[in-house]
Design an enzyme around this catalytic site. Structure first.
Site, mmCIF file in Angstrom:
data_model
loop_
_atom_site.group_PDB
_atom_site.id
_atom_site.type_symbol
_atom_site.label_atom_id
_atom_site.label_comp_id
_atom_site.label_asym_id
_atom_site.label_seq_id
_atom_site.Cartn_x
_atom_site.Cartn_y
_atom_site.Cartn_z
ATOM 1 N N ARG A 91 84.298 33.549 41.734
ATOM 2 C CA ARG A 91 84.003 32.465 40.813
ATOM 3 C C ARG A 91 83.205 31.354 41.512
ATOM 4 O O ARG A 91 82.239 30.825 40.984
ATOM 5 C CB ARG A 91 85.289 31.874 40.243
ATOM 6 C CG ARG A 91 84.998 30.851 39.129
ATOM 7 C CD ARG A 91 86.026 29.786 39.033
ATOM 8 N NE ARG A 91 87.358 30.329 38.906
ATOM 9 C CZ ARG A 91 87.851 30.809 37.786
ATOM 10 N NH1 ARG A 91 87.130 30.816 36.710
ATOM 11 N NH2 ARG A 91 89.058 31.286 37.756
ATOM 12 N N SER B 70 93.879 27.378 31.200
ATOM 13 C CA SER B 70 93.347 28.731 31.132
ATOM 14 C C SER B 70 92.757 29.145 32.468
ATOM 15 O O SER B 70 92.364 28.310 33.278
ATOM 16 C CB SER B 70 92.252 28.785 30.069
ATOM 17 O OG SER B 70 91.166 27.963 30.479
ATOM 18 N N LYS B 71 92.675 30.447 32.649
ATOM 19 C CA LYS B 71 92.225 30.944 33.947
ATOM 20 C C LYS B 71 90.746 30.705 34.191
ATOM 21 O O LYS B 71 90.291 30.786 35.323
ATOM 22 C CB LYS B 71 92.580 32.417 34.103
ATOM 23 C CG LYS B 71 91.857 33.365 33.179
ATOM 24 C CD LYS B 71 92.281 34.795 33.523
ATOM 25 C CE LYS B 71 92.023 35.754 32.383
ATOM 26 N NZ LYS B 71 92.806 36.980 32.498
ATOM 27 N N ARG B 72 90.031 30.414 33.133
ATOM 28 C CA ARG B 72 88.617 30.088 33.327
ATOM 29 C C ARG B 72 88.449 28.762 34.065
ATOM 30 O O ARG B 72 87.475 28.537 34.768
ATOM 31 C CB ARG B 72 87.911 29.975 31.973
ATOM 32 C CG ARG B 72 87.772 31.286 31.215
ATOM 33 C CD ARG B 72 86.534 32.031 31.656
ATOM 34 N NE ARG B 72 85.333 31.225 31.437
ATOM 35 C CZ ARG B 72 84.653 31.198 30.314
ATOM 36 N NH1 ARG B 72 85.042 31.946 29.300
ATOM 37 N NH2 ARG B 72 83.590 30.450 30.185
ATOM 38 N N LYS B 73 89.396 27.885 33.873
ATOM 39 C CA LYS B 73 89.241 26.528 34.396
ATOM 40 C C LYS B 73 90.276 26.110 35.425
ATOM 41 O O LYS B 73 90.202 25.021 35.984
ATOM 42 C CB LYS B 73 89.272 25.543 33.220
ATOM 43 C CG LYS B 73 88.106 25.754 32.273
ATOM 44 C CD LYS B 73 88.276 25.033 30.956
ATOM 45 C CE LYS B 73 87.073 25.343 30.051
ATOM 46 N NZ LYS B 73 87.243 24.830 28.696
#
Length: 491
Positions: A473, A254-257
């Site tokens: 980020r 996922s783009k969060r990680k």
RNA sequence: GCCCCCAUCGUCUAGCGGUUAGGACAUCGGCUUUUCAAGCCGAGAACAUGGGUUCGACUCCCAUUGGGGGUGCCA
């Protein structure tokens, strides 16, 4: 069924082009090549809210960049077109009517409120299986047909209610499901558009797809797809569910990680052949265990049966190592060519120059001043660090704000232009109570690493979404780890 | 909760009943180098657990545990 192998990649144009799309495309492409078959690109844009043309264009562009070409698709045509699901509406409606007529599907008039109520009730009662309760399935066909004329409705697939369903996956063998645990899936939405399940099955059949090679997340809906093939009286293709790429914590990538946008890898300077080579190492190993190989060699060696099932963690570090090997293997002219087609292209330099020109006195100043336009991560020195958090704001508050800005406003933005960015940021300020002064400085430092830079929105536009995302980020993480200074009481 | 899938070094993987369990990334040493990379050499590092089956299990079966996915008028 066609006697020539036909595979497809069927991405949804709902955002940035995804590394998972490249992964599935790679295996589909290689398998088709291996067997002298055809590889098809089909655009699954049945979600009218989220699908958009810019996303579609980015998919084409990213796959072209990778060197994965398709034999049939929306842009190149082919005998089974159109290859964009939004242009095949009539086909789906015809097919769904066949199902309704044969009793394999039925109209459902349930409102969202009722559906929510059913779900809540099931949850409260601790029901074994959640899902649609089949309420409308018992409406007599004649009455249903009458109500369809002026009532909003969907069409649902009538699944068998008892017994077992055995489906076959090429890698996992026979898999048994209880029909009792599978509810009646929506096939046609109330807006007349098909859902994935319907469109996918109809198209795979009509496009004579012989091997459906797709991500494992589809495995649990395989019984519904199998039922559709059965209801239509069609022979199903071979199904092969690839393992899911994972984050370091083993959740679905996922783009969060992780960077998941192919645009990121391109911008960061990964060579397409290195990325493809790395992706081919996920769940696959050459019979001789050689780790460096070309797309052609992969296509020559690929046997789906050799694919490994544990979900592989996408490891940027190993990708970087591999990319480094490719880079070092290039002749100087080759490397020059790569630089000239990316970071050092006239096009990019011409975007940077206007922002830098009035701020330098000597040519040599350019390199230092424009540095942040060419590097990946920026370093934050002590002064920058101080300005990352506005006076009167806590690190905690700042981190939260950056996160919110990124995840709720910037992530979804496709049209990464100065004016658009400015609009978004100004309204973000109004909503959150951050002054433009505070927000813009924080952002400026986050994105350029410095408290002084060319105009923020132009700068962000030139840097591009991927770089900005990455830096914001990073800044957010740094700020988050900063200690909130003790608030000393005034004496 | 329920359903389904999965399980070898930290990570990617080889293995397909009998191996000192191999390779790669990362880590740590050494060599080389004015330095840094790169390169070369070496070290540490794994069969989740418990039952079977078998003369013999990392390999086959079952259970447990752990992880993941699904459970949408998203795909």
């Amino acid at each position: 069924m066609s006697d020539i192998v036909r595979t497809r990649i069927a991405p949804s144009p709902t955002g940035d082009p995804h590394v998972g799309t490249a992964y599935a495309a790679l295996f589909n492409y290689a398998f088709a090549r291996r067997h002298g078959g055809r590889f098809i690109l089909r655009i699954e844009d049945t979600d009218r809210v989220r699908s958009n043309r810019p996303s579609e264009a980015m998919i084409f562009d990213a796959l072209h960049w990778l060197g994965l070409s398709w034999d049939e698709g929306p842009d190149v045509g082919g005998p089974c077109g159109p290859y964009r699901q939004s242009e095949r509406g009539e086909l789906y409606r015809e097919h769904v009517e066949r199902l309704v007529a044969a009793g394999h599907a039925y109209p459902c008039f349930c409102t969202k409120d009722r559906l929510d109520g059913v779900r809540a009730g099931q949850q409260a009662a601790g029901a074994a299986t959640l899902g649609y309760d089949g309420f409308c399935r018992s409406i007599p066909p004649v009455e249903a047909a009458r109500r369809r004329r002026d009532e909003s409705h969907v069409i649902r697939l009538a699944m068998p209610r008892e017994g077992q369903c055995v489906v076959r996956d090429l890698l996992r063998g026979d898999i048994t499901f209880e029909y009792a645990g599978i509810d009646d899936q929506v096939l046609l939405k109330s807006d007349g558009f098909p859902t994935y399940h319907l469109a996918n099955v109809v198209d795979d059949h009509l496009m004579e797809i012989t091997h459906v090679i797709r991500a494992e997340e589809w495995l649990s809906s395989l019984p519904k797809h199998a039922q559709l093939y059965h209801a239509f009286g069609w022979d199903p293709p071979v199904f092969c569910h690839l393992p899911l790429l994972r984050n370091a914590d083993r959740s679905k990538i996922s783009k969060r990680k992780n960077p998941v946008s192919l645009n990121y890898y391109r911008r960061a300077g990964f060579l397409p052949e290195a990325l493809l080579n790395y992706l081919a190492l996920m769940g696959w190993a050459m019979p001789d265990e050689r780790e460096e190989f070309t797309l052609a060699e992969f296509a020559e060696a690929l046997e789906l049966e050799r694919i490994t099932l544990g979900g592989p963690i996408f490891d940027l570090e190993k990708l970087s190592w591999l990319n480094g090997k490719y880079l070092r293997g290039l002749p100087s002219e080759g490397l020059l060519e790569r630089l000239r087609s990316g970071l050092l292209s006239d096009g990019y330099l011409l975007q940077v120059i206007p922002l830098v020109q009035e701020r330098i006195e000597k040519l040599e100043d350019f390199v230092d001043y424009a540095r942040f336009f060419f590097v990946g991560e920026v370093a934050y020195d002590a002064e920058a660090l101080k300005k990352l958090v506005p006076k009167g704001r806590t690190p905690r508050d700042t981190a939260k704000t950056l996160k919110e800005l990124l995840e709720e406003h910037l992530d979804a933005l496709l049209d990464w232009q100065p004016a658009v960015l400015e609009g978004i940021l100004r309204s973000f300020c109004e909503r959150t109570g951050w002054s433009p002064n505070e927000a813009f400085m924080t952002l400026r430092v986050a994105v350029t690493g410095r408290p002084a830079s060319p105009p923020l929105f132009d700068t962000m536009a030139v840097l591009g979404k991927e770089v900005c995302r990455q830096r914001i980020r990073r800044a957010q993480e740094i700020v988050k780890s900063m200690k909130t200074p003790e608030t000393r009481p005034l004496t």
